[in-house]
Every structure is written in structure tokens, then in C-alpha cells.
Design an enzyme around this catalytic site. Structure first.
Site, PDB file in Angstrom:
ATOM      1  CE  LYS A  13      -2.261  -0.937   3.829  1.00  0.00           C
ATOM      2  NZ  LYS A  13      -1.676  -2.227   4.247  1.00  0.00           N
ATOM      3  NE  ARG A  88      -3.470  -1.163  10.344  1.00  0.00           N
ATOM      4  CZ  ARG A  88      -2.414  -0.572   9.806  1.00  0.00           C
ATOM      5  NH1 ARG A  88      -2.486   0.673   9.393  1.00  0.00           N
ATOM      6  NH2 ARG A  88      -1.286  -1.217   9.687  1.00  0.00           N
ATOM      7  NE  ARG A 127       8.137  -3.651   5.612  1.00  0.00           N
ATOM      8  CZ  ARG A 127       6.883  -3.189   5.497  1.00  0.00           C
ATOM      9  NH1 ARG A 127       6.359  -2.998   4.311  1.00  0.00           N
ATOM     10  NH2 ARG A 127       6.190  -2.890   6.560  1.00  0.00           N
ATOM     11  NE  ARG A 160       8.034  -0.155  10.378  1.00  0.00           N
ATOM     12  CZ  ARG A 160       6.967   0.053   9.609  1.00  0.00           C
ATOM     13  NH1 ARG A 160       7.088   0.729   8.491  1.00  0.00           N
ATOM     14  NH2 ARG A 160       5.782  -0.372   9.958  1.00  0.00           N
ATOM     15  NE  ARG A 171       2.668  -4.587  11.144  1.00  0.00           N
ATOM     16  CZ  ARG A 171       3.392  -4.062  10.166  1.00  0.00           C
ATOM     17  NH1 ARG A 171       4.571  -4.546   9.888  1.00  0.00           N
ATOM     18  NH2 ARG A 171       2.927  -3.065   9.468  1.00  0.00           N
TER      19      ARG A 171
HETATM   20  P1  AMP Z   1       1.675   0.743   9.208  1.00  0.00           P
HETATM   21  O1  AMP Z   1       2.889   1.534   8.886  1.00  0.00           O
HETATM   22  O2  AMP Z   1       0.451   1.190   8.477  1.00  0.00           O
HETATM   23  O3  AMP Z   1       1.889  -0.732   9.076  1.00  0.00           O
HETATM   24  O4  AMP Z   1       1.331   1.027  10.754  1.00  0.00           O
HETATM   25  C1  AMP Z   1       2.280   0.756  11.778  1.00  0.00           C
HETATM   26  C2  AMP Z   1       1.555   0.590  13.102  1.00  0.00           C
HETATM   27  O5  AMP Z   1       0.879   1.810  13.452  1.00  0.00           O
HETATM   28  C3  AMP Z   1       0.460  -0.479  13.124  1.00  0.00           C
HETATM   29  O6  AMP Z   1       0.960  -1.784  13.329  1.00  0.00           O
HETATM   30  C4  AMP Z   1      -0.387  -0.002  14.301  1.00  0.00           C
HETATM   31  O7  AMP Z   1       0.214  -0.276  15.536  1.00  0.00           O
HETATM   32  C5  AMP Z   1      -0.356   1.522  14.098  1.00  0.00           C
HETATM   33  N1  AMP Z   1      -1.468   1.958  13.220  1.00  0.00           N
HETATM   34  C6  AMP Z   1      -1.367   2.480  11.975  1.00  0.00           C
HETATM   35  N2  AMP Z   1      -2.570   2.757  11.454  1.00  0.00           N
HETATM   36  C7  AMP Z   1      -3.480   2.404  12.397  1.00  0.00           C
HETATM   37  C8  AMP Z   1      -4.902   2.414  12.456  1.00  0.00           C
HETATM   38  N3  AMP Z   1      -5.650   2.864  11.432  1.00  0.00           N
HETATM   39  N4  AMP Z   1      -5.496   1.981  13.604  1.00  0.00           N
HETATM   40  C9  AMP Z   1      -4.769   1.555  14.643  1.00  0.00           C
HETATM   41  N5  AMP Z   1      -3.419   1.470  14.654  1.00  0.00           N
HETATM   42  C10 AMP Z   1      -2.765   1.890  13.525  1.00  0.00           C
END
Ligand code: AMP
Length: 222
Positions: A13, A88, A127, A160, A171
Site C-alpha cells: 500500500k 483499519r 524488510r 523496524r 500483524r
Molecule cells: P503501518 O505503517 O500502516 O503498518 O502502521 C504501523 C503501526 O501503526 C500499526 O501496526 C499499528 O500499531 C499503528 N497503526 C497504523 N494505522 C493504524 C490504524 N488505522 N489503527 C490503529 N493502529 C494503527
């Protein structure tokens, strides 16, 4: 336009959003990036989100919705956005619908990237990122010339905390349980378009653009 990019973590994404937002000239709003920005600056919001993020769990809805809606209302978004990683949960989707509805706006389309669970785990746990220039690498798809060292600036590569194999599995589980119900939610609204996310990056991008221009055409006919 308000576009939502949906799909499991590691579906691509973020990569697609960068190209698509430039191409369409609309703001890329990535909730994960907003959280990481707050985390780096050690804001109260970032510190509250930290433990959830490190475990690969979702940050509580209230906190997340407040942060993203604040960004969407900023002048730089100008009533348009390409949303990546938000919503989400069904709760977040309803909050978003409600907030946009108050401005007589709505989500126009949801592009859902489909990638198998095995691929997701492989992609996420491989990654690596340069700690200095942030260039991304991947054990299988894009390895560095020298192991653990950035090709561009010779910085050290790191994972990360939410990209290790255990966290990647968590996740994915969180996505299946809390986020995948959004597929039906948006399908019932007639807004969902499914894209095969296992193709090359270029092909996925082309499919997304083709879907968007089809929608534009359908709208102009109506
Ligand atoms: P991402 O970079 O989108 O994978 O997000 C990294 C982390 O941020 C996720 O694993 C969650 O802990 C938090 N996070 C990001 N977007 C959301 C969301 N819409 N709702 C809740 N937690 C989020």
C-alpha cells in the site's frame, strides 16, 4: 476524491500510495507514518502509541481517529486524500463516514490489494531500512550489495521492531480479525475494487490507475 487503500500489512500500500498520490495530485495520508512521526518527536500521542506499535497491535480507535481526522481537516489536504492504513476497523470506518458526511463528502473508492498470507509474512519479515537515509531493502526481493550495509550511504541496516517474524504474524492476525471485515463493509456500499497485489509493482500501479479511470468514466456518463 477520497480514496482508501485497503489490504494486509506488506501488501504494498505504501509503495503504491507514493506513486498514486503524485500522479493524482492528492495528499497521501498514512496513519502509520503519522504515528511514527509522533513517536520520533516523542509527543504524548507517539508515546501512547509506542507499545501497541511495537507489538504489532492496533492503537486504540479514539486516538487514531482523532489524529487522522485532524490531518484530513488540514488545509494541505484540501478536502481530498489517499488514505493508507486507515481505516483499519469498522469503528474507524464509521467515524470516517460520519466526519466526511458532515462536509457532504464521502469515500469515493476503496482499492483493496490482495496478497496471500504466506507472501505477507515473507515480505514483512524480510524488510530492512537504512538507519541513515531510510532506503528500503528486502532479504529476497531487494537485497543490499553487502549484507547489512546501505548501497547508497553505507549506513547500517535495521529492522523496524514491527517487521520481525513474530510481530509480522501478529500483524497479519490483527488484520484478519479487525481489518478484513472492512472488505464486506465497503463492498456493501458498492465502493470496493479488488486488485491483485502479487503482481509486479508496476503492474499493480497500472491496474489501480485503470480502475480509477474506469470509475471516472462511469461517473461522467451518469
Ligand atoms: P503501518 O505503517 O500502516 O503498518 O502502521 C504501523 C503501526 O501503526 C500499526 O501496526 C499499528 O500499531 C499503528 N497503526 C497504523 N494505522 C493504524 C490504524 N488505522 N489503527 C490503529 N493502529 C494503527
Amino acid at each position: 476524491m477520497y480514496i482508501v487503500l485497503l489490504g494486509p500489512p506488506g501488501a504494498g500500500k505504501g509503495t503504491q500510495a507514493l506513486t498514486l498520490s503524485k500522479r493524482l495530485g492528492i495528499m497521501h495520508v498514512a496513519s502509520g507514518d503519522l504515528f511514527r512521526h509522533n513517536l520520533n518527536k516523542e509527543t504524548p500521542l507517539g508515546l501512547e502509541a509506542k507499545t501497541y506499535m511495537e507489538r504489532g497491535d492496533l492503537v486504540p480507535n479514539d486516538l487514531t481517529v482523532r489524529m487522522v481526522l485532524h490531518k484530513l481537516k488540514s488545509p494541505e489536504c484540501n478536502h481530498e486524500a489517499l488514505l493508507d492504513g486507515f481505516p483499519r476497523t469498522i469503528h474507524q470506518a464509521k467515524s470516517l463516514d460520519e466526519a466526511l458526511g458532515q462536509e457532504n463528502k464521502a469515500i469515493d473508492v476503496v482499492l483493496c490489494l490482495q496478497v496471500s498470507s504466506e507472501k505477507v509474512i515473507q515480505r514483512l519479515s524480510g524488510r530492512w531500512i537504512c538507519q541513515d537515509c531510510q532506503s528500503p531493502y528486502h532479504t529476497f526481493n531487494a537485497p543490499p550489495i553487502s549484507q547489512g550495509i546501505c548501497n547508497h550511504c553505507k549506513g547500517a541496516l535495521y529492522q523496524r521492531p514491527d517487521d520481525t517474524e513474530t510481530t509480522a504474524a501478529n500483524r497479519l492476525g490483527v488484520y484478519m480479525k479487525q481489518t478484513s471485515p472492512l472488505i464486506d463493509y465497503y463492498n456493501n456500499q458498492g465502493k470496493l475494487i479488488e486488485i491483485n497485489g502479487e503482481q509486479t509493482v508496476d503492474q499493480v500501479g497500472q491496474d489501480m490507475l485503470a480502475s480509477l479511470s474506469r470509475i471516472e468514466k462511469e461517473r461522467s456518463v451518469r
